[in-house]
Enzyme design. Structure first.
Site, mmCIF file in Angstrom:
data_model
loop_
_atom_site.group_PDB
_atom_site.id
_atom_site.type_symbol
_atom_site.label_atom_id
_atom_site.label_comp_id
_atom_site.label_asym_id
_atom_site.label_seq_id
_atom_site.Cartn_x
_atom_site.Cartn_y
_atom_site.Cartn_z
ATOM 1 C CE LYS A 179 -3.867 1.965 2.519
ATOM 2 N NZ LYS A 179 -4.825 1.829 3.811
ATOM 3 C CB SER A 230 -8.220 3.617 2.753
ATOM 4 O OG SER A 230 -7.061 3.174 3.674
ATOM 5 C CB SER A 253 -8.035 1.155 5.800
ATOM 6 O OG SER A 253 -8.823 2.238 5.712
#
Lengths: 99, 504
Positions: free
Chosen positions: B74, B149, B173
Site C-alpha cells: 500500500k 482504504s 481499511s
C-alpha cells in the site's frame, strides 16, 4: 450538543490549522460538519461519569532509551534534502519567519 | 491471458521446487499488464526494480521464507524503491529516504516489492474514490468500488496480480476492502506490528496487516512482519505467535471430500468447543438482508464444525462510528500538521510570507476528505469543544473496551459481517457521512485495539461477502485457527474473478 456551525467558525478553524480553503469549500464544510456532528451527537447521551479517557492503547509504560544517537536510524542528509522543494548550501531553504 | 492465481503457499512450494524468481515476477507483471487497464490497483509498478531483485534472488542461495516472491505494498508505507505518495498530490514526487520496518522485514525474508498500491488519500476513505490519482475498481465488477482504504492492495490480490499485499487498517481499511474483493484481510492487535515508516493517520488506531487469498497465507505474512520494534514505542514485546502452525499442517485439496475432512481437521486443531459470540447489534437494521443471510449461514457452519454459538449483546456498537471518527479525525488533523511544504511536498512558490506558503501549499496539496479531516479534527480539539467532543469520545472508547472485555469473559471469538453491504457502485456513498457509515462494523475492533480478520463467506448478488471474526488482544492464533477451519470447510477462496471481456 448539536449546534449551528457558522462559516466564520469554519474559517477560523481553517486558519488555526494553516489550511487554505476557498469560500465555496468553507460553505460546504460548514454544512458537512454540522450534519456529521449532529449524527455524532448521539454519543453525548452516554454517561461517562468517573470513566477515564483511553490514553494508552498499547498498555505500555515508561518506554525509555539512552539519549544517544542511533546511526542505524538515520537516513542520509542528502536523501532528506532531495525530498525538500527548495535547498541552498546543504540546507533546506524557507522563507523568513520574522519579517 | 492466463492468470495463475497461485497462493503464497503455492508460490513458496514452487520456489522450493526450483522455480525461478524471474518466472514469478514475470507472471505477476503479466497479470498486472492484463488487469491494470480494468482495475487500476497499482499507483506505481516497480518493473525495473523487481526484475533486478529477481535476478539477484536467482543468483543467491534462497534464505528467507518469501525468497523471490512478489508482494504489493500500500502506497502509504515507506519504501526506498519508487515513490510513496499516500495517493496525495501533497506527496506526488516524494521518495522515502528510508524503509518502513515491515519493508525491512519483508526484504530480510527475501520478498520482492513489485509495486505500490492505490488507496484513499492518506488512507481516509472506504472506497479508494478519494485517491488523488483516480479510483481502483473492483475486479468482480468494475462498475463498483473495491472498498477502502486499502482498495488497491485488495484488488491486486483478488485479481491475481499478486498473491499477497500489505495494507493499513485504522477503522477497517484492511478488512473492508478484503470483504468487498472476496479475500482475506487481517487487522492485528494494536501493538503487534511496527508502524515505523507507515504514514500516520490516527496513531492510537493505525495498524499494518496482510491481505491474501487464504487464511494460511495471511498468517504467514503476519508472522514475517510482526514483532517488537525499538523504532515504534507502541509495539509489544510479547512473542509473536505461531500463526501458520495454528492453521494446522495440511490443507484440503479435494473439494469433494471437503466438508467431512474439515470436521475432522477442526477436531485436530482444537477449535472444537470454542465459543463464538454473535452480537445482535452486528445484524441490526442497516445490514443488507442478503449479507445478513449469508453471514448467518456462515455462523451456522461454525457451529457445524464444532463451535458453540452464543447470542450476545454489545449495546455500545452504534457508538463505534462517532467515537472512531472523532478520535481518528483529531489525531489525523494533528498528524497532518507535518505537511508544511518545506521538507517535502510541492510548494506554493509565489507566496509572500511563510504563513501564506503553509496555507496555500496545504490548500492545494490536500483533497476534499483530507481537508474535512483537518477541519473536523481541529474543531473537536479546539478550546471550548474539546471536552464535549474529543475527551467525551475517548471516555466512551474506554467503555467500549470494557464492553468487549466483559463479552470476552464468556466467548472466545466474536463473529459478524465485515461490512453492512456488498461492494457499492461508484458514487454510491457520495455524502461524507454515508461514507463514514460504511465502517460501522469494522470500527468497534479498531476502537478497542483488538485483532480481527475478514474472510470470504459466500456471495450475495454475485458479489463477495466477508465474515469478520474478532478476537481477544494478542489472540491472533485462535483467530487464524478458526478462520482456517471455516475456510477449508467451505472453499469460497477458490472462486476468483474473471478478467473483463474487453481486457482479455
Amino acid at each position: 450538543m448539536s449546534s449551528v456551525i457558522s462559516t466564520e467558525e469554519v474559517a477560523r478553524i481553517a486558519s488555526l490549522a494553516r489550511l487554505g480553503v476557498t469560500d465555496k469549500e468553507i460553505t460546504a464544510a460548514a454544512q458537512t460538519l454540522q450534519d456529521v456532528l449532529a449524527h455524532f451527537a448521539a454519543i453525548q447521551d452516554i454517561v461517562v461519569t468517573d470513566v477515564p479517557t483511553a490514553d494508552n492503547m498499547a498498555g505500555l509504560t515508561n518506554i525509555t532509551r539512552a539519549d544517544e544517537a542511533r546511526p542505524e536510524n538515520l537516513c542520509s542528509a542528502a536523501d532528506l534534502r532531495a525530498a525538500a522543494p527548495d535547498t541552498s548550501d546543504n540546507q533546506i531553504k524557507v522563507k523568513a519567519v520574522f519579517t | 491471458m492466463n492468470i495463475t492465481h497461485r497462493t503464497l503457499t503455492e508460490l513458496i512450494a514452487a520456489r522450493t521446487a526450483g522455480e525461478a524468481a524471474t518466472k514469478l515476477v514475470a507472471d505477476s507483471l503479466a497479470a498486472i499488464t492484463a488487469w491494470e487497464p480494468a482495475i487500476h490497483a497499482f499507483r506505481e509498478v516497480l518493473t525495473e526494480e523487481a526484475h533486478v531483485q529477481a535476478d539477484t534472488c536467482d543468483r543467491d542461495q534462497p534464505t528467507g521464507r518469501l525468497h523471490g516472491i512478489p508482494i504489493a505494498i500500500k502506497d502509504n508505507i515507506l519504501t526506498r524503491e519508487g515513490h510513496t505518495t499516500a495517493a496525495s498530490r501533497m506527496l506526488e514526487n516524494f521518495r522515502a529516504p528510508y524503509d518502513s520496518t515491515v519493508i525491512t522485514k519483508l526484504k530480510q525474508a527475501g520478498a520482492i516489492i513489485i509495486g505500490k498500491t492505490n488507496l484513499d488519500e492518506f488512507a481516509m476513505g472506504a472506497s479508494t474514490e478519494y485517491s488523488a490519482f483516480g479510483p481502483t475498481k473492483n475486479p468482480w465488477d468494475t462498475t463498483r468500488v473495491p472498498g477502502g482504504s486499502s482498495g488497491g492492495s485488495a484488488a491486486a490480490v483478488a485479481s491475481g496480480e499478486v498473491a499477497a499485499a500489505l495494507g493499513t487498517d485504522t477503522g477497517g481499511s484492511i478488512r473492508h476492502p478484503a470483504a468487498f474483493c472476496g479475500i482475506v484481510g487481517v487487522r492485528p492487535t494494536y501493538g503487534r506490528v511496527s508502524r515505523f515508516g507507515a504514514i500516520a493517520y490516527g496513531s492510537s488506531l493505525d495498524q499494518i496487516g496482510p491481505l491474501a487469498r487464504t487464511v494460511r497465507d495471511a498468517a504467514l505474512l503476519l508472522e514475517v512482519i510482526a514483532g517488537h520494534d525499538p523504532h515504534d514505542a507502541t509495539t509489544s514485546k510479547k512473542p509473536v505467535g505461531k500463526y501458520v502452525a495454528a492453521c494446522g499442517s495440511s490443507d484440503i485439496s479435494s473439494t469433494a471430500l471437503a466438508k467431512d475432512e474439515a470436521t475432522v481437521m477442526a477436531h485436530e486443531r482444537n477449535i472444537v468447543g470454542l465459543t463464538v459470540g454473535v452480537p445482535e447489534e452486528y445484524f441490526a437494521e442497516g445490514v443488507d438482508e442478503n449479507v445478513r443471510r449469508t453471514v448467518t449461514d456462515a455462523v451456522r457452519q461454525l457451529s457445524r464444525i464444532g463451535c458453540k454459538i452464543k447470542n450476545i449483546s454489545l449495546p455500545l456498537t452504534p457508538a463505534g462510528i462517532p467515537v472512531y471518527y472523532l478520535l481518528a479525525k483529531a489525531e489525523g488533523a494533528s498528524n497532518l500538521a507535518r505537511y508544511d511544504a518545506l521538507r517535502f511536498a510541492p510548494q506554493a512558490a509565489e507566496a509572500a510570507s511563510l504563513l501564506e506558503q503553509y496555507t496555500e501549499s496545504r490548500g492545494r496539496g490536500f483533497g476534499a476528505e483530507v481537508k474535512r479531516t483537518i477541519l473536523m479534527g481541529t474543531y473537536a480539539l479546539a478550546a471550548g469543544y474539546v471536552d464535549a467532543w474529543y475527551k467525551h469520545a475517548s471516555r466512551v472508547r474506554t467503555l467500549m473496551r470494557r464492553e468487549f472485555e466483559t463479552a470476552f469473559a464468556n466467548v472466545d471469538i466474536i463473529a459478524g459481517p465485515t461490512a453492512p453491504e456488498v461492494a457499492f457502485p461508484f458514487g454510491g456513498r457520495a455524502d461524507p457521512l454515508a461514507m463514514y457509515l460504511a465502517d460501522i462494523l469494522t470500527t468497534p475492533a479498531s476502537v478497542a485495539g483488538l485483532p480481527a480478520i475478514s474472510l470470504p463467506c459466500g456471495f450475495a448478488d454475485g458479489l463477495p461477502v466477508g465474515l469478520q471474526l474478532t478476537g481477544k488482544a494478542f489472540a491472533e492464533e485462535t483467530l487464524f485457527a478458526l478462520a482456517h477451519a471455516y475456510e477449508q470447510s467451505q472453499q469460497w477462496w477458490k472462486k476468483v474473478p474473471e478478467l473483463p471481456n474487453d481486457a482479455r
